[in-house]
Design a protein around this motif. Sequence first.
Motif, PDB file in Angstrom:
ATOM      1  N   GLN A  85      -2.963  11.060   3.454  1.00  0.00           N
ATOM      2  CA  GLN A  85      -4.059  11.259   2.508  1.00  0.00           C
ATOM      3  C   GLN A  85      -5.062  10.131   2.727  1.00  0.00           C
ATOM      4  O   GLN A  85      -4.741   8.963   2.512  1.00  0.00           O
ATOM      5  CB  GLN A  85      -3.542  11.219   1.074  1.00  0.00           C
ATOM      6  N   LEU A  86      -6.245  10.494   3.171  1.00  0.00           N
ATOM      7  CA  LEU A  86      -7.259   9.483   3.431  1.00  0.00           C
ATOM      8  C   LEU A  86      -7.964   9.113   2.129  1.00  0.00           C
ATOM      9  O   LEU A  86      -8.676   9.926   1.552  1.00  0.00           O
ATOM     10  CB  LEU A  86      -8.260   9.989   4.471  1.00  0.00           C
ATOM     11  N   VAL A  87      -7.700   7.908   1.681  1.00  0.00           N
ATOM     12  CA  VAL A  87      -8.357   7.367   0.499  1.00  0.00           C
ATOM     13  C   VAL A  87      -8.967   6.030   0.894  1.00  0.00           C
ATOM     14  O   VAL A  87      -8.543   5.406   1.876  1.00  0.00           O
ATOM     15  CB  VAL A  87      -7.373   7.186  -0.690  1.00  0.00           C
ATOM     16  N   ASN A  88      -9.948   5.596   0.137  1.00  0.00           N
ATOM     17  CA  ASN A  88     -10.603   4.329   0.415  1.00  0.00           C
ATOM     18  C   ASN A  88      -9.553   3.237   0.539  1.00  0.00           C
ATOM     19  O   ASN A  88      -8.647   3.140  -0.296  1.00  0.00           O
ATOM     20  CB  ASN A  88     -11.598   4.014  -0.705  1.00  0.00           C
ATOM     21  N   VAL A  89      -9.677   2.428   1.570  1.00  0.00           N
ATOM     22  CA  VAL A  89      -8.686   1.386   1.833  1.00  0.00           C
ATOM     23  C   VAL A  89      -8.598   0.375   0.691  1.00  0.00           C
ATOM     24  O   VAL A  89      -7.569  -0.286   0.525  1.00  0.00           O
ATOM     25  CB  VAL A  89      -8.973   0.702   3.195  1.00  0.00           C
ATOM     26  N   GLU A  90      -9.626   0.282  -0.122  1.00  0.00           N
ATOM     27  CA  GLU A  90      -9.633  -0.633  -1.276  1.00  0.00           C
ATOM     28  C   GLU A  90      -8.824  -0.071  -2.455  1.00  0.00           C
ATOM     29  O   GLU A  90      -8.478  -0.811  -3.365  1.00  0.00           O
ATOM     30  CB  GLU A  90     -11.070  -0.910  -1.729  1.00  0.00           C
ATOM     31  N   GLU A  91      -8.534   1.218  -2.412  1.00  0.00           N
ATOM     32  CA  GLU A  91      -7.790   1.862  -3.494  1.00  0.00           C
ATOM     33  C   GLU A  91      -6.293   1.833  -3.193  1.00  0.00           C
ATOM     34  O   GLU A  91      -5.879   1.555  -2.071  1.00  0.00           O
ATOM     35  CB  GLU A  91      -8.265   3.308  -3.657  1.00  0.00           C
ATOM     36  N   GLU A  92      -5.517   2.152  -4.212  1.00  0.00           N
ATOM     37  CA  GLU A  92      -4.071   2.224  -4.025  1.00  0.00           C
ATOM     38  C   GLU A  92      -3.756   3.292  -2.976  1.00  0.00           C
ATOM     39  O   GLU A  92      -4.283   4.399  -3.022  1.00  0.00           O
ATOM     40  CB  GLU A  92      -3.387   2.555  -5.354  1.00  0.00           C
ATOM     41  N   GLN A  93      -2.889   2.943  -2.051  1.00  0.00           N
ATOM     42  CA  GLN A  93      -2.555   3.836  -0.949  1.00  0.00           C
ATOM     43  C   GLN A  93      -1.262   4.592  -1.237  1.00  0.00           C
ATOM     44  O   GLN A  93      -0.310   4.017  -1.784  1.00  0.00           O
ATOM     45  CB  GLN A  93      -2.386   3.034   0.350  1.00  0.00           C
ATOM     46  N   PRO A  94      -1.225   5.859  -0.851  1.00  0.00           N
ATOM     47  CA  PRO A  94       0.031   6.616  -0.985  1.00  0.00           C
ATOM     48  C   PRO A  94       1.130   5.962  -0.143  1.00  0.00           C
ATOM     49  O   PRO A  94       0.871   5.488   0.976  1.00  0.00           O
ATOM     50  CB  PRO A  94      -0.328   8.001  -0.432  1.00  0.00           C
ATOM     51  N   LEU A  95       2.341   5.919  -0.660  1.00  0.00           N
ATOM     52  CA  LEU A  95       3.457   5.294   0.058  1.00  0.00           C
ATOM     53  C   LEU A  95       3.704   5.944   1.411  1.00  0.00           C
ATOM     54  O   LEU A  95       4.048   5.268   2.381  1.00  0.00           O
ATOM     55  CB  LEU A  95       4.726   5.337  -0.794  1.00  0.00           C
ATOM     56  N   GLN A  96       3.509   7.251   1.482  1.00  0.00           N
ATOM     57  CA  GLN A  96       3.748   7.950   2.737  1.00  0.00           C
ATOM     58  C   GLN A  96       2.791   7.452   3.828  1.00  0.00           C
ATOM     59  O   GLN A  96       3.173   7.371   4.984  1.00  0.00           O
ATOM     60  CB  GLN A  96       3.607   9.464   2.569  1.00  0.00           C
ATOM     61  N   ASN A  97       1.560   7.113   3.452  1.00  0.00           N
ATOM     62  CA  ASN A  97       0.617   6.567   4.425  1.00  0.00           C
ATOM     63  C   ASN A  97       1.179   5.310   5.078  1.00  0.00           C
ATOM     64  O   ASN A  97       1.124   5.141   6.296  1.00  0.00           O
ATOM     65  CB  ASN A  97      -0.724   6.225   3.771  1.00  0.00           C
ATOM     66  N   HIS A  98       1.709   4.415   4.249  1.00  0.00           N
ATOM     67  CA  HIS A  98       2.251   3.163   4.779  1.00  0.00           C
ATOM     68  C   HIS A  98       3.478   3.422   5.645  1.00  0.00           C
ATOM     69  O   HIS A  98       3.653   2.790   6.685  1.00  0.00           O
ATOM     70  CB  HIS A  98       2.580   2.180   3.653  1.00  0.00           C
ATOM     71  N   ASP A  99       4.329   4.327   5.217  1.00  0.00           N
ATOM     72  CA  ASP A  99       5.509   4.669   6.019  1.00  0.00           C
ATOM     73  C   ASP A  99       5.098   5.188   7.393  1.00  0.00           C
ATOM     74  O   ASP A  99       5.678   4.785   8.412  1.00  0.00           O
ATOM     75  CB  ASP A  99       6.368   5.718   5.305  1.00  0.00           C
ATOM     76  N   LEU A 100       4.099   6.051   7.430  1.00  0.00           N
ATOM     77  CA  LEU A 100       3.645   6.603   8.709  1.00  0.00           C
ATOM     78  C   LEU A 100       2.946   5.544   9.555  1.00  0.00           C
ATOM     79  O   LEU A 100       3.062   5.542  10.783  1.00  0.00           O
ATOM     80  CB  LEU A 100       2.764   7.824   8.485  1.00  0.00           C
ATOM     81  N   TYR A 101       2.246   4.628   8.920  1.00  0.00           N
ATOM     82  CA  TYR A 101       1.632   3.507   9.634  1.00  0.00           C
ATOM     83  C   TYR A 101       2.722   2.672  10.308  1.00  0.00           C
ATOM     84  O   TYR A 101       2.596   2.296  11.480  1.00  0.00           O
ATOM     85  CB  TYR A 101       0.803   2.652   8.667  1.00  0.00           C
ATOM     86  N   CYS A 102       3.796   2.398   9.591  1.00  0.00           N
ATOM     87  CA  CYS A 102       4.907   1.633  10.169  1.00  0.00           C
ATOM     88  C   CYS A 102       5.534   2.376  11.345  1.00  0.00           C
ATOM     89  O   CYS A 102       5.865   1.765  12.372  1.00  0.00           O
ATOM     90  CB  CYS A 102       5.960   1.321   9.105  1.00  0.00           C
ATOM     91  N   ARG A 103       5.680   3.681  11.231  1.00  0.00           N
ATOM     92  CA  ARG A 103       6.233   4.479  12.335  1.00  0.00           C
ATOM     93  C   ARG A 103       5.301   4.451  13.543  1.00  0.00           C
ATOM     94  O   ARG A 103       5.756   4.357  14.683  1.00  0.00           O
ATOM     95  CB  ARG A 103       6.493   5.911  11.878  1.00  0.00           C
ATOM     96  N   TYR A 104       3.980   4.542  13.308  1.00  0.00           N
ATOM     97  CA  TYR A 104       3.011   4.452  14.407  1.00  0.00           C
ATOM     98  C   TYR A 104       3.105   3.086  15.079  1.00  0.00           C
ATOM     99  O   TYR A 104       3.144   2.986  16.303  1.00  0.00           O
ATOM    100  CB  TYR A 104       1.587   4.692  13.889  1.00  0.00           C
TER     101      TYR A 104
END
Length: 150
Positions: A49-68
Motif C-alpha cells: 500500500q503506497l502511502v506517504n512515507v511520513e505517515e504510518e506505514q502498513p506492517l506488510q510494507n516493512h515486511d516486504l521491504y525486509c524480504r527485498y
Amino acid sequence: MVASQNQVGEMASFEVAEPVMSRLEDFFAGPEFTSMLGDFMGENASKIQLVNVEEEQPLQNHDLYCRYTEAVEKQLEAFIEREGLSAEEVFNACRRIKEGGDAAWLSCVDYLLAATEYNRFLQLVADFQSMQQWEPEEGEAVLLEDYCLE
C-alpha cells in the motif's frame, strides 16, 4: 586548460570506480537479478500500500521491504564472491560515482538504494506498479505500429 588537483583526483576516482560499476551494472541488468526482481515484484508489488512515507506505514510494507533487502543482499554477495571483489570495493565505487554525480549507473544504484532506504524501495514499487498498468492483458496482441507517431 590545466586540470585542477581536485579534478585530477575526481577523474582518478572515476577510473577506479568505473570498472567495478560497469561489472555491477551488468550484473543488475543480467537475467539472474532481473528474474529475481521480476518475480519479487510480480508476487508482492500489489500487496504494498503506497502511502506517504511520513505517515504510518502498513506492517506488510516493512515486511516486504525486509524480504527485498534480503534478496538483493543475497544476489550482491554472490556477485561480490564471483567477481573476486570486497564489499568495501563495491561500496567505495558506488560512493565515488554518487559523489561525482554521474547518472550513467543509475539502475544499479537505484536497486541498491531501494535495499537500503525504505523511501527508495517504495519508489521502486510505485514505478513497477505504474509499469504494470501499461502491460497488455494475457493473449492481447500489441503491435508496434499502434504506438508509433506519424
